[in-house]
Design a protein around this motif. Sequence first.
Motif, PDB file in Angstrom:
ATOM      1  N   GLN A   8       0.835  -1.201   0.000  1.00  0.00           N
ATOM      2  CA  GLN A   8       0.000   0.000   0.000  1.00  0.00           C
ATOM      3  C   GLN A   8       0.869   1.251   0.000  1.00  0.00           C
ATOM      4  N   GLU A   9       1.954   1.225   0.784  1.00  0.00           N
ATOM      5  CA  GLU A   9       2.862   2.371   0.820  1.00  0.00           C
ATOM      6  C   GLU A   9       3.517   2.591  -0.543  1.00  0.00           C
ATOM      7  N   VAL A  10       3.906   1.506  -1.194  1.00  0.00           N
ATOM      8  CA  VAL A  10       4.500   1.616  -2.535  1.00  0.00           C
ATOM      9  C   VAL A  10       3.497   2.248  -3.500  1.00  0.00           C
ATOM     10  N   ASN A  11       2.245   1.793  -3.445  1.00  0.00           N
ATOM     11  CA  ASN A  11       1.216   2.359  -4.320  1.00  0.00           C
ATOM     12  C   ASN A  11       1.012   3.843  -4.047  1.00  0.00           C
ATOM     13  N   ASP A  12       0.957   4.213  -2.762  1.00  0.00           N
ATOM     14  CA  ASP A  12       0.788   5.621  -2.395  1.00  0.00           C
ATOM     15  C   ASP A  12       1.957   6.463  -2.892  1.00  0.00           C
ATOM     16  N   LEU A  13       3.170   5.945  -2.724  1.00  0.00           N
ATOM     17  CA  LEU A  13       4.352   6.691  -3.160  1.00  0.00           C
ATOM     18  C   LEU A  13       4.418   6.810  -4.683  1.00  0.00           C
ATOM     19  N   ARG A  14       3.967   5.803  -5.376  1.00  0.00           N
ATOM     20  CA  ARG A  14       3.940   5.888  -6.843  1.00  0.00           C
ATOM     21  C   ARG A  14       2.957   6.966  -7.297  1.00  0.00           C
ATOM     22  N   GLN A  15       1.796   7.020  -6.645  1.00  0.00           N
ATOM     23  CA  GLN A  15       0.821   8.056  -6.986  1.00  0.00           C
ATOM     24  C   GLN A  15       1.378   9.438  -6.676  1.00  0.00           C
ATOM     25  N   ARG A  16       2.024   9.561  -5.522  1.00  0.00           N
ATOM     26  CA  ARG A  16       2.607  10.850  -5.141  1.00  0.00           C
ATOM     27  C   ARG A  16       3.696  11.259  -6.129  1.00  0.00           C
ATOM     28  N   CYS A  17       4.519  10.307  -6.513  1.00  0.00           N
ATOM     29  CA  CYS A  17       5.582  10.589  -7.476  1.00  0.00           C
ATOM     30  C   CYS A  17       4.993  11.054  -8.804  1.00  0.00           C
ATOM     31  N   ALA A  18       3.944  10.401  -9.265  1.00  0.00           N
ATOM     32  CA  ALA A  18       3.308  10.801 -10.521  1.00  0.00           C
ATOM     33  C   ALA A  18       2.740  12.217 -10.412  1.00  0.00           C
ATOM     34  N   ARG A  19       2.130  12.537  -9.268  1.00  0.00           N
ATOM     35  CA  ARG A  19       1.608  13.903  -9.065  1.00  0.00           C
ATOM     36  C   ARG A  19       2.737  14.920  -9.055  1.00  0.00           C
ATOM     37  N   LEU A  20       3.841  14.578  -8.398  1.00  0.00           N
ATOM     38  CA  LEU A  20       4.973  15.513  -8.332  1.00  0.00           C
ATOM     39  C   LEU A  20       5.634  15.698  -9.698  1.00  0.00           C
ATOM     40  N   VAL A  21       5.702  14.638 -10.475  1.00  0.00           N
ATOM     41  CA  VAL A  21       6.254  14.757 -11.829  1.00  0.00           C
ATOM     42  C   VAL A  21       5.381  15.688 -12.661  1.00  0.00           C
ATOM     43  N   GLU A  22       4.078  15.514 -12.539  1.00  0.00           N
ATOM     44  CA  GLU A  22       3.148  16.376 -13.281  1.00  0.00           C
ATOM     45  C   GLU A  22       3.258  17.823 -12.806  1.00  0.00           C
ATOM     46  N   GLU A  23       3.352  18.018 -11.495  1.00  0.00           N
ATOM     47  CA  GLU A  23       3.494  19.373 -10.951  1.00  0.00           C
ATOM     48  C   GLU A  23       4.803  19.998 -11.407  1.00  0.00           C
ATOM     49  N   ASN A  24       5.873  19.212 -11.413  1.00  0.00           N
ATOM     50  CA  ASN A  24       7.172  19.706 -11.875  1.00  0.00           C
ATOM     51  C   ASN A  24       7.096  20.128 -13.338  1.00  0.00           C
ATOM     52  N   LYS A  25       6.429  19.335 -14.131  1.00  0.00           N
ATOM     53  CA  LYS A  25       6.270  19.644 -15.556  1.00  0.00           C
ATOM     54  C   LYS A  25       5.501  20.963 -15.731  1.00  0.00           C
ATOM     55  N   ASP A  26       4.411  21.115 -14.964  1.00  0.00           N
ATOM     56  CA  ASP A  26       3.624  22.355 -15.034  1.00  0.00           C
ATOM     57  C   ASP A  26       4.440  23.560 -14.598  1.00  0.00           C
ATOM     58  N   LEU A  27       5.208  23.404 -13.532  1.00  0.00           N
ATOM     59  CA  LEU A  27       6.016  24.523 -13.038  1.00  0.00           C
ATOM     60  C   LEU A  27       7.115  24.899 -14.026  1.00  0.00           C
ATOM     61  N   LYS A  28       7.697  23.921 -14.678  1.00  0.00           N
ATOM     62  CA  LYS A  28       8.718  24.219 -15.698  1.00  0.00           C
ATOM     63  C   LYS A  28       8.100  24.985 -16.858  1.00  0.00           C
ATOM     64  N   THR A  29       6.891  24.598 -17.231  1.00  0.00           N
ATOM     65  CA  THR A  29       6.195  25.296 -18.311  1.00  0.00           C
ATOM     66  C   THR A  29       5.926  26.749 -17.909  1.00  0.00           C
ATOM     67  N   LYS A  30       5.459  26.974 -16.700  1.00  0.00           N
ATOM     68  CA  LYS A  30       5.203  28.330 -16.212  1.00  0.00           C
ATOM     69  C   LYS A  30       6.490  29.134 -16.127  1.00  0.00           C
ATOM     70  N   LEU A  31       7.557  28.491 -15.677  1.00  0.00           N
ATOM     71  CA  LEU A  31       8.840  29.168 -15.544  1.00  0.00           C
ATOM     72  C   LEU A  31       9.357  29.618 -16.903  1.00  0.00           C
ATOM     73  N   GLN A  32       9.159  28.823 -17.916  1.00  0.00           N
ATOM     74  CA  GLN A  32       9.620  29.181 -19.254  1.00  0.00           C
ATOM     75  C   GLN A  32       8.910  30.421 -19.777  1.00  0.00           C
ATOM     76  N   GLN A  33       7.697  30.667 -19.314  1.00  0.00           N
ATOM     77  CA  GLN A  33       6.970  31.864 -19.739  1.00  0.00           C
ATOM     78  C   GLN A  33       7.621  33.126 -19.191  1.00  0.00           C
ATOM     79  N   TYR A  34       8.245  33.047 -18.032  1.00  0.00           N
ATOM     80  CA  TYR A  34       8.813  34.219 -17.374  1.00  0.00           C
ATOM     81  C   TYR A  34      10.295  34.398 -17.619  1.00  0.00           C
ATOM     82  N   GLU A  35      10.979  33.342 -18.031  1.00  0.00           N
ATOM     83  CA  GLU A  35      12.414  33.459 -18.304  1.00  0.00           C
ATOM     84  C   GLU A  35      12.621  33.689 -19.796  1.00  0.00           C
ATOM     85  N   PRO A  36      13.436  34.685 -20.111  1.00  0.00           N
ATOM     86  CA  PRO A  36      13.730  34.899 -21.538  1.00  0.00           C
ATOM     87  C   PRO A  36      14.621  33.774 -22.067  1.00  0.00           C
TER      88      PRO A  36
END
Length: 104
Positions: free
Chosen positions: A67-95
């Motif tokens: 169960q812990e492995v499953n929870d951590l996999r879900q959390r990792c997937a959410r963090l990867v998605e959040e990281n991807k979104d933040l990188k996209t937002k950051l690219q808008q503000y950095e020349p």
Amino acid sequence: MAHYRAPDSKREQFRRYLEKTGVVDSLTSVLVALYEQPERPTNALEFVQQHLCAAAQTLADAEALQQEVNDLRQRCARLVEENKDLKTKLQQYEPASEDGATAD
């Protein structure tokens, strides 16, 4: 004759139930462990109880870890998605740098 078949049928159903739920395997492994003891314990029933409890605890631990492995996999997937979104937002503000690549 029907009276003789009913208990056999119930017995067979119960045997399949015990096999399906892993009881037969657990009991077999405990009895094998008891057989392989170099010195027979003075209280065989206590030996069986301790080993069955240990097997149940191991199963519970394995389920908790799964169960812990499953929870951590879900959390990792959410963090990867959040990281991807933040990188996209950051690219808008950095020349963009002069060579066309963006800073990471």
